[in-house]
Design a protein around this motif. Structure first.
Motif, PDB file in Angstrom:
ATOM      1  N   ALA A 266     -30.137  10.690   3.415  1.00  0.00           N
ATOM      2  CA  ALA A 266     -30.938   9.658   4.067  1.00  0.00           C
ATOM      3  C   ALA A 266     -32.063  10.265   4.896  1.00  0.00           C
ATOM      4  O   ALA A 266     -33.137   9.674   5.026  1.00  0.00           O
ATOM      5  CB  ALA A 266     -30.046   8.786   4.949  1.00  0.00           C
ATOM      6  N   GLU A 267     -31.837  11.467   5.463  1.00  0.00           N
ATOM      7  CA  GLU A 267     -32.887  12.129   6.236  1.00  0.00           C
ATOM      8  C   GLU A 267     -34.021  12.625   5.341  1.00  0.00           C
ATOM      9  O   GLU A 267     -35.189  12.602   5.731  1.00  0.00           O
ATOM     10  CB  GLU A 267     -32.303  13.309   7.025  1.00  0.00           C
ATOM     11  N   LEU A 268     -33.677  13.070   4.143  1.00  0.00           N
ATOM     12  CA  LEU A 268     -34.683  13.625   3.242  1.00  0.00           C
ATOM     13  C   LEU A 268     -35.485  12.551   2.511  1.00  0.00           C
ATOM     14  O   LEU A 268     -36.647  12.775   2.158  1.00  0.00           O
ATOM     15  CB  LEU A 268     -34.014  14.539   2.210  1.00  0.00           C
ATOM     16  N   LEU A 269     -34.900  11.398   2.305  1.00  0.00           N
ATOM     17  CA  LEU A 269     -35.532  10.375   1.469  1.00  0.00           C
ATOM     18  C   LEU A 269     -36.929   9.959   1.954  1.00  0.00           C
ATOM     19  O   LEU A 269     -37.840   9.800   1.132  1.00  0.00           O
ATOM     20  CB  LEU A 269     -34.610   9.152   1.379  1.00  0.00           C
ATOM     21  N   PRO A 270     -37.149   9.778   3.261  1.00  0.00           N
ATOM     22  CA  PRO A 270     -38.496   9.359   3.698  1.00  0.00           C
ATOM     23  C   PRO A 270     -39.590  10.391   3.430  1.00  0.00           C
ATOM     24  O   PRO A 270     -40.776  10.057   3.519  1.00  0.00           O
ATOM     25  CB  PRO A 270     -38.310   9.146   5.216  1.00  0.00           C
ATOM     26  N   LEU A 271     -39.227  11.623   3.108  1.00  0.00           N
ATOM     27  CA  LEU A 271     -40.223  12.653   2.820  1.00  0.00           C
ATOM     28  C   LEU A 271     -40.862  12.456   1.452  1.00  0.00           C
ATOM     29  O   LEU A 271     -41.913  13.031   1.167  1.00  0.00           O
ATOM     30  CB  LEU A 271     -39.588  14.046   2.878  1.00  0.00           C
ATOM     31  N   LEU A 272     -40.226  11.651   0.611  1.00  0.00           N
ATOM     32  CA  LEU A 272     -40.679  11.475  -0.764  1.00  0.00           C
ATOM     33  C   LEU A 272     -41.607  10.274  -0.883  1.00  0.00           C
ATOM     34  O   LEU A 272     -41.467   9.281  -0.164  1.00  0.00           O
ATOM     35  CB  LEU A 272     -39.480  11.301  -1.692  1.00  0.00           C
ATOM     36  N   THR A 273     -42.542  10.360  -1.805  1.00  0.00           N
ATOM     37  CA  THR A 273     -43.420   9.235  -2.124  1.00  0.00           C
ATOM     38  C   THR A 273     -42.808   8.482  -3.297  1.00  0.00           C
ATOM     39  O   THR A 273     -42.753   8.994  -4.413  1.00  0.00           O
ATOM     40  CB  THR A 273     -44.826   9.726  -2.488  1.00  0.00           C
ATOM     41  N   THR A 274     -42.301   7.292  -3.021  1.00  0.00           N
ATOM     42  CA  THR A 274     -41.585   6.547  -4.049  1.00  0.00           C
ATOM     43  C   THR A 274     -42.515   5.668  -4.866  1.00  0.00           C
ATOM     44  O   THR A 274     -43.580   5.246  -4.398  1.00  0.00           O
ATOM     45  CB  THR A 274     -40.484   5.671  -3.416  1.00  0.00           C
TER      46      THR A 274
END
Length: 296
Positions: A266-274
């Motif tokens: 969950a911490e890493l997910l916002p780093l990605l451009t979905t």
């Protein structure tokens, strides 16, 4: 710990860089010594890899000298990686940062973990983490850093595919990937096979081996999750990227199935451009049409 209130994100990063390797100059390194080779030329590729490892046999150097040369090359490569990530982090730093400084122990471990990160795409992820930590110290745990250290570029691509299929709920903000449901069995449902339904996520970019790999490195929980029995009339409030999806359970004893991210994931997910996967959302709604009445 001394608090600094007047520094921008880039100034604070420059401070951290100076403390780590004695310079505030964070220019993108362009002096890589990697030798380009023609695809399919095994001998040339082998020679290039040998040169990068420092294991090239030289009759003019003793074994001890060759070992020293290899160690020196390794240190230079590690320094190059570290400085490259620091330079990339400059691009992601914001002007607004917290008054609290980055924990020095966290930063020390960060620097040690990135020494062997040479892949440019992975370097970008690490740089975003550092910039995010500068903006909000404590945002990324050491456990998350170690999970990312275990991640290969192939697994990073799997995480990207998973991110494209991820939902959040109002009740629990931890992202999840829905793929099916179960209803309390009855004689009619057993005979007709309508007591459960499953979506093939592979059709929407996320294969089962990819799911297993994300479980293995601790970004998804190790097993499928079931919601527990949901009563008829239960309201669903989902958030899929920028879209709100609302629905009402209209069948008795429904259990939704999904894969759930760990705290690290969950911490890493916002780093990605979905990227929205509208085909997946449509297929999920069609799958659940018999048990969920979705709003318009």
């Amino acid at each position: 710990m001394v608090k600094v209130t007047s520094l921008s994100g880039q100034q604070r990063l420059a401070q951290l860089a100076r403390s780590q390797f004695g310079t505030a100059e964070l220019n993108n390194a362009s002096d890589s010594k990697t030798v380009g080779v023609t695809q399919g030329d095994f001998a040339a590729k082998h020679q290039s890899l040998s040169a990068r490892s420092g294991a090239t046999v030289s009759t003019s150097l003793t074994l001890t000298q060759r070992a020293e040369r290899r160690i020196q090359m390794q240190r230079e490569r590690q320094q190059y990686n570290l400085e490259s990530i620091m330079a990339l982090a400059m691009e992601y730093c914001t002007e607004q940062v917290a008054n609290q400084d980055v924990d020095p122990d966290w930063f020390q471990q960060f620097c040690e973990l990135v020494l062997e990160i040479s892949n440019k795409n992975m370097q970008q992820l690490w740089a975003k983490i550092l910039a995010g930590e500068i903006a909000a110290p404590g945002k990324f745990s050491l456990k998350t850093l170690h999970s990312l250290k275990r991640m290969s570029y192939k697994e990073a691509l799997a995480l990207q595919q998973a991110a494209n299929l991820s939902f959040k709920t109002r009740q629990d903000p931890t992202p999840r990937i829905y793929f099916g449901y179960i209803r309390k069995p009855s004689l009619w449902r057993v005979l007709t096979g309508k007591n459960r339904a499953v979506l093939n996520l592979n059709q929407y970019g996320l294969s089962y081996p990819q799911i297993l790999s994300l479980m293995d490195i601790g970004l998804l929980h190790n097993s499928e999750i079931e919601s527990g029995s949901l009563p008829s009339g239960q309201i669903l409030n989902w958030q899929y990227q920028q879209t709100s999806i609302n629905g009402t359970i209209n069948s008795k004893d429904v259990v939704l199935q999904y894969y759930k991210y760990t705290a690290c994931g969950a911490e890493l997910l916002p780093l990605l451009t979905t990227q929205p996967n509208l085909a997946y959302v449509l297929a999920l709604k069609q799958l659940l049409a018999g048990i969920v009445l979705f709003g318009q």
